[in-house]
Motif scaffolding. Structure first.
Motif, PDB file in Angstrom:
ATOM      1  N   GLU A  54      38.073  25.442  -5.290  1.00  0.00           N
ATOM      2  CA  GLU A  54      39.383  25.995  -4.937  1.00  0.00           C
ATOM      3  C   GLU A  54      40.440  25.642  -5.982  1.00  0.00           C
ATOM      4  O   GLU A  54      41.301  26.462  -6.295  1.00  0.00           O
ATOM      5  CB  GLU A  54      39.821  25.510  -3.552  1.00  0.00           C
ATOM      6  N   ASN A  55      40.392  24.436  -6.507  1.00  0.00           N
ATOM      7  CA  ASN A  55      41.370  23.997  -7.518  1.00  0.00           C
ATOM      8  C   ASN A  55      40.740  23.228  -8.684  1.00  0.00           C
ATOM      9  O   ASN A  55      41.380  23.058  -9.713  1.00  0.00           O
ATOM     10  CB  ASN A  55      42.423  23.086  -6.855  1.00  0.00           C
ATOM     11  N   LYS A  58      40.393  24.502 -12.436  1.00  0.00           N
ATOM     12  CA  LYS A  58      41.585  25.075 -13.066  1.00  0.00           C
ATOM     13  C   LYS A  58      42.011  24.216 -14.265  1.00  0.00           C
ATOM     14  O   LYS A  58      41.550  23.083 -14.435  1.00  0.00           O
ATOM     15  CB  LYS A  58      42.690  25.206 -12.023  1.00  0.00           C
ATOM     16  N   HIS A  91      36.202  29.257 -11.622  1.00  0.00           N
ATOM     17  CA  HIS A  91      37.576  29.722 -11.387  1.00  0.00           C
ATOM     18  C   HIS A  91      38.537  28.623 -11.813  1.00  0.00           C
ATOM     19  O   HIS A  91      38.508  27.575 -11.205  1.00  0.00           O
ATOM     20  CB  HIS A  91      37.747  30.039  -9.899  1.00  0.00           C
ATOM     21  N   GLN A  98      48.989  26.756 -12.529  1.00  0.00           N
ATOM     22  CA  GLN A  98      48.290  25.474 -12.601  1.00  0.00           C
ATOM     23  C   GLN A  98      47.893  25.086 -14.023  1.00  0.00           C
ATOM     24  O   GLN A  98      46.786  24.605 -14.274  1.00  0.00           O
ATOM     25  CB  GLN A  98      47.098  25.459 -11.623  1.00  0.00           C
ATOM     26  N   GLU A 138      45.075  36.833 -12.840  1.00  0.00           N
ATOM     27  CA  GLU A 138      46.445  37.233 -12.459  1.00  0.00           C
ATOM     28  C   GLU A 138      47.356  37.527 -13.646  1.00  0.00           C
ATOM     29  O   GLU A 138      48.499  37.064 -13.692  1.00  0.00           O
ATOM     30  CB  GLU A 138      47.063  36.154 -11.568  1.00  0.00           C
ATOM     31  N   GLN A 215      40.827  39.592  -5.403  1.00  0.00           N
ATOM     32  CA  GLN A 215      41.080  38.427  -4.557  1.00  0.00           C
ATOM     33  C   GLN A 215      41.133  38.835  -3.095  1.00  0.00           C
ATOM     34  O   GLN A 215      40.611  38.151  -2.222  1.00  0.00           O
ATOM     35  CB  GLN A 215      42.382  37.745  -4.986  1.00  0.00           C
ATOM     36  N   GLU A 246      38.349  36.160  -3.087  1.00  0.00           N
ATOM     37  CA  GLU A 246      39.178  35.170  -2.369  1.00  0.00           C
ATOM     38  C   GLU A 246      39.598  35.722  -1.010  1.00  0.00           C
ATOM     39  O   GLU A 246      40.742  35.559  -0.575  1.00  0.00           O
ATOM     40  CB  GLU A 246      40.424  34.813  -3.204  1.00  0.00           C
ATOM     41  N   TRP A 276      38.194  32.649   1.142  1.00  0.00           N
ATOM     42  CA  TRP A 276      38.969  31.575   0.491  1.00  0.00           C
ATOM     43  C   TRP A 276      39.146  30.398   1.463  1.00  0.00           C
ATOM     44  O   TRP A 276      40.239  30.056   1.886  1.00  0.00           O
ATOM     45  CB  TRP A 276      40.301  32.118  -0.019  1.00  0.00           C
ATOM     46  N   TRP A 284      44.720  27.947   2.467  1.00  0.00           N
ATOM     47  CA  TRP A 284      46.032  27.787   1.828  1.00  0.00           C
ATOM     48  C   TRP A 284      47.106  28.462   2.677  1.00  0.00           C
ATOM     49  O   TRP A 284      48.288  28.211   2.490  1.00  0.00           O
ATOM     50  CB  TRP A 284      46.023  28.364   0.413  1.00  0.00           C
TER      51      TRP A 284
HETATM   52  O1  G3I Z   1      46.455  17.363  -4.391  1.00  0.00           O
HETATM   53  C1  G3I Z   1      47.890  17.346  -4.265  1.00  0.00           C
HETATM   54  C2  G3I Z   1      48.323  16.212  -3.378  1.00  0.00           C
HETATM   55  O2  G3I Z   1      47.977  14.990  -3.968  1.00  0.00           O
HETATM   56  C3  G3I Z   1      49.817  16.330  -3.164  1.00  0.00           C
HETATM   57  O3  G3I Z   1      50.240  15.342  -2.264  1.00  0.00           O
HETATM   58  C4  G3I Z   1      50.197  17.681  -2.618  1.00  0.00           C
HETATM   59  C5  G3I Z   1      51.684  17.861  -2.479  1.00  0.00           C
HETATM   60  O4  G3I Z   1      52.109  19.186  -2.601  1.00  0.00           O
HETATM   61  O5  G3I Z   1      49.732  18.664  -3.509  1.00  0.00           O
HETATM   62  C6  G3I Z   1      48.328  18.661  -3.669  1.00  0.00           C
HETATM   63  O6  G3I Z   1      47.970  19.679  -4.553  1.00  0.00           O
HETATM   64  C7  G3I Z   1      48.046  20.993  -4.034  1.00  0.00           C
HETATM   65  C8  G3I Z   1      46.695  21.655  -4.235  1.00  0.00           C
HETATM   66  O7  G3I Z   1      46.744  23.004  -3.804  1.00  0.00           O
HETATM   67  C9  G3I Z   1      45.588  20.957  -3.471  1.00  0.00           C
HETATM   68  O8  G3I Z   1      45.784  21.085  -2.111  1.00  0.00           O
HETATM   69  C10 G3I Z   1      49.110  21.763  -4.783  1.00  0.00           C
HETATM   70  O9  G3I Z   1      50.393  21.220  -4.480  1.00  0.00           O
HETATM   71  C11 G3I Z   1      49.079  23.225  -4.373  1.00  0.00           C
HETATM   72  O10 G3I Z   1      49.957  23.951  -5.210  1.00  0.00           O
HETATM   73  C12 G3I Z   1      47.684  23.775  -4.559  1.00  0.00           C
HETATM   74  O11 G3I Z   1      47.659  25.097  -4.070  1.00  0.00           O
HETATM   75  C13 G3I Z   1      46.595  25.898  -4.514  1.00  0.00           C
HETATM   76  C14 G3I Z   1      47.147  27.162  -5.149  1.00  0.00           C
HETATM   77  O12 G3I Z   1      46.058  27.989  -5.549  1.00  0.00           O
HETATM   78  C15 G3I Z   1      47.997  26.854  -6.366  1.00  0.00           C
HETATM   79  O13 G3I Z   1      48.167  27.943  -7.203  1.00  0.00           O
HETATM   80  C16 G3I Z   1      45.730  26.256  -3.314  1.00  0.00           C
HETATM   81  O14 G3I Z   1      45.076  25.078  -2.836  1.00  0.00           O
HETATM   82  C17 G3I Z   1      44.677  27.279  -3.728  1.00  0.00           C
HETATM   83  O15 G3I Z   1      44.041  27.774  -2.566  1.00  0.00           O
HETATM   84  C18 G3I Z   1      45.342  28.437  -4.426  1.00  0.00           C
HETATM   85  O16 G3I Z   1      44.337  29.327  -4.863  1.00  0.00           O
HETATM   86  C19 G3I Z   1      44.806  30.527  -5.490  1.00  0.00           C
HETATM   87  C20 G3I Z   1      43.755  30.952  -6.487  1.00  0.00           C
HETATM   88  O17 G3I Z   1      43.489  29.933  -7.380  1.00  0.00           O
HETATM   89  C21 G3I Z   1      44.196  32.200  -7.223  1.00  0.00           C
HETATM   90  N1  G3I Z   1      44.546  33.259  -6.315  1.00  0.00           N
HETATM   91  C22 G3I Z   1      45.512  32.892  -5.289  1.00  0.00           C
HETATM   92  C23 G3I Z   1      45.033  31.685  -4.517  1.00  0.00           C
HETATM   93  C24 G3I Z   1      45.957  31.391  -3.393  1.00  0.00           C
HETATM   94  O18 G3I Z   1      47.206  30.979  -3.879  1.00  0.00           O
END
Ligand code: G3I
Length: 436
Positions: A54-55, A58, A91, A98, A138, A215, A246, A276, A284
């Motif tokens: 998921e992350n 990246k 991914h 990111q 994207e 997605q 996704e 997803w 998410w």
């Molecule tokens: O791990 C940290 C944690 O330590 C911290 O306390 C917390 C506070 O905000 O953040 C955590 O990290 C987060 C991470 O997800 C893990 O949960 C990030 O803030 C957050 O921004 C991140 O979001 C991800 C998002 O992409 C960011 O662009 C989502 O999990 C993930 O599902 C999402 O996936 C994207 C695809 O890559 C591309 N298409 C869209 C899709 C949905 O947005």
């Protein structure tokens, strides 16, 4: 009146098994920190045949400091997938989102060089282990322009996307290379048309692109529409595979999930579907409860609809009809085909002038496999130069491929893959499979 529901004898009982019977995968996004949650891994291991980090793959995760590559977050996911017979979608390699801090502050030639180095390093690290890469994510703008999104990567020059694809191909010629985006599901939307025109141009100019990822985050602002199938089939007609990468749907309406599955099954080049996340609590967008499992891990009506659609779908032909007239009678069989009923093997070839990569998919029949051998007769002039995920005997003529330690056990209806690179011309390969 009592109704008796007849389940076809071949109907699978899990998403992965049922998708495999249609020659497709069913995947999910996985978060590394949930691999210690046994309720999570129980569903993951039972239902899914494809995994996307998921992350953890990246750019900020894999190159947190410039030139210092870190795979400690992604490797546990890849290892979990491989030890459980699942494949992996990579991914993502080049994205405005990111980015690590050092990259966010970069522009121009320095950024272009850094981006290409990132692609090369990460794809090389996972060479032979990735089914398909979201090479670029994207890159198109929302709204009515149909053009590119402004970003530091875009400002390095409009050719940054094709440069990323060429670097990825050079680093792992066996992985399918995808362009991945959201809001590209509705055929009438300018963004969809913008991506379509780019892919058409890439195919015309020989840019190495193999697939397009949709997605498909459906919600009230970007709803599922019935022309989704037209979108998938129109891209496929350009000569690329399509993948739903996704999927989640606000409120998880069963009928909409069913339609998405039926649309994928209706398009021969739709390789599979990835949701997803597993449970709503893993999403998410958890508040939209968009997934197939409740937060307590129980199956939702959408799950039942997806499984039923996978089991009832028909398989369209995956190869074009022959262009030459077949001989009037088949030659008499000399030996029975090996392993009939136990396993089957199909092959996908990426051919270029003087060489090719073959990805071979081994699918178990109605019983689990404890080992397999695939036999492939190579045409004269074709010589295997390297291979992954199988042991081989012979590199010309008749070649035999046997499972390695981690991919011999394949559940009923499940699949695994191996591949090889060769000099020469593949022609049409006809692999046969036998259980060991
Ligand atoms: O791990 C940290 C944690 O330590 C911290 O306390 C917390 C506070 O905000 O953040 C955590 O990290 C987060 C991470 O997800 C893990 O949960 C990030 O803030 C957050 O921004 C991140 O979001 C991800 C998002 O992409 C960011 O662009 C989502 O999990 C993930 O599902 C999402 O996936 C994207 C695809 O890559 C591309 N298409 C869209 C899709 C949905 O947005």
């Amino acid at each position: 009146m009592a109704m008796v529901l007849v389940t076809p004898a071949s109907a699978g009982t899990t998403l992965g098994a049922s998708a495999a019977e249609k020659g497709r995968y069913f995947g999910t996004a996985v978060a590394a920190n949930k691999l210690s949650d046994s309720a999570y891994t129980t569903i993951l291991n039972r239902e899914f045949t494809m995994v996307t980090a998921e992350n953890e793959m990246k750019i900020d995760a894999t190159e947190p400091q410039q030139g210092q590559f870190r795979y400690s977050q992604a490797d546990p996911i890849v290892n979990h997938a491989r030890t459980h017979g699942m494949q992996v979608r990579g991914h993502t390699l080049a994205w405005h989102g990111q980015q690590p801090g050092w990259m966010q502050g970069m522009e121009g030639t320095a950024l272009r060089t850094a981006m290409l180095n990132h692609v090369t390093q990460v794809v090389t690290h996972y060479r032979g282990q990735i089914y398909s890469w979201d090479v670029v994510n994207e890159a198109f703008a929302d709204g009515n322009s149909g053009g590119r999104r402004d970003s530091n990567l875009q400002r390095t020059g409009n050719d940054w996307i094709e440069a990323a694809f060429r670097a990825a191909r050079a680093a792992d010629p066996g992985a399918k290379l995808c362009y991945n985006d959201y809001n590209t599901d509705n055929w009438t939307w300018a963004k969809t048309q913008g991506v379509y025109n780019m892919v058409r141009d890439f195919k015309a100019r020989g840019v190495p692109i193999d697939c397009v990822g949709f997605q498909s985050h459906f919600n009230n602002d970007s709803p599922y529409v019935s022309n989704y199938r037209t979108t998938l089939s129109s891209f496929a007609a350009l000569g690329v595979d399509v993948q739903i990468t996704e999927l989640d749907i606000q409120g998880a309406p069963a009928n909409t999930y069913r339609s998405v599955v039926e649309d994928c099954l209706a398009v021969a080049r739709c390789n599979g579907i990835t949701v997803w996340g597993i449970r709503d609590s893993d999403s998410w967008r958890a508040s939209q409860t968009p997934l197939l499992f409740n937060s307590n891990g129980s199956k939702k009506p959408a799950y039942d609809a997806v499984l039923a659609a996978l089991n009832n779908g028909t398989t369209p032909p995956t190869t074009p009809p022959p262009t030459t007239t077949p001989p009037p009678t088949d030659p008499p069989p000399t030996t029975p085909p090996p392993g009939t009923g136990a396993c089957t093997a199909t092959v996908t070839v990426n051919q270029w002038t003087g060489g090719f990569v073959a990805n071979v998919r081994v699918t178990a029949g109605s019983s689990a496999l404890n080992g397999w051998t695939v036999t492939i007769a190579l045409p004269s002039g074709a010589t295997v130069t390297n291979a992954w995920s199988a042991d081989r005997s012979g590199n010309t003529g008749t070649t035999n491929w046997t499972n390695v330690a981690y991919n011999g056990q394949v559940g009923a209806g499940q699949s695994t893959e191996f591949g090889f690179q060769a000099n020469g011309t593949a022609g049409s390969l006809s692999p046969t499979c036998a259980a060991r």
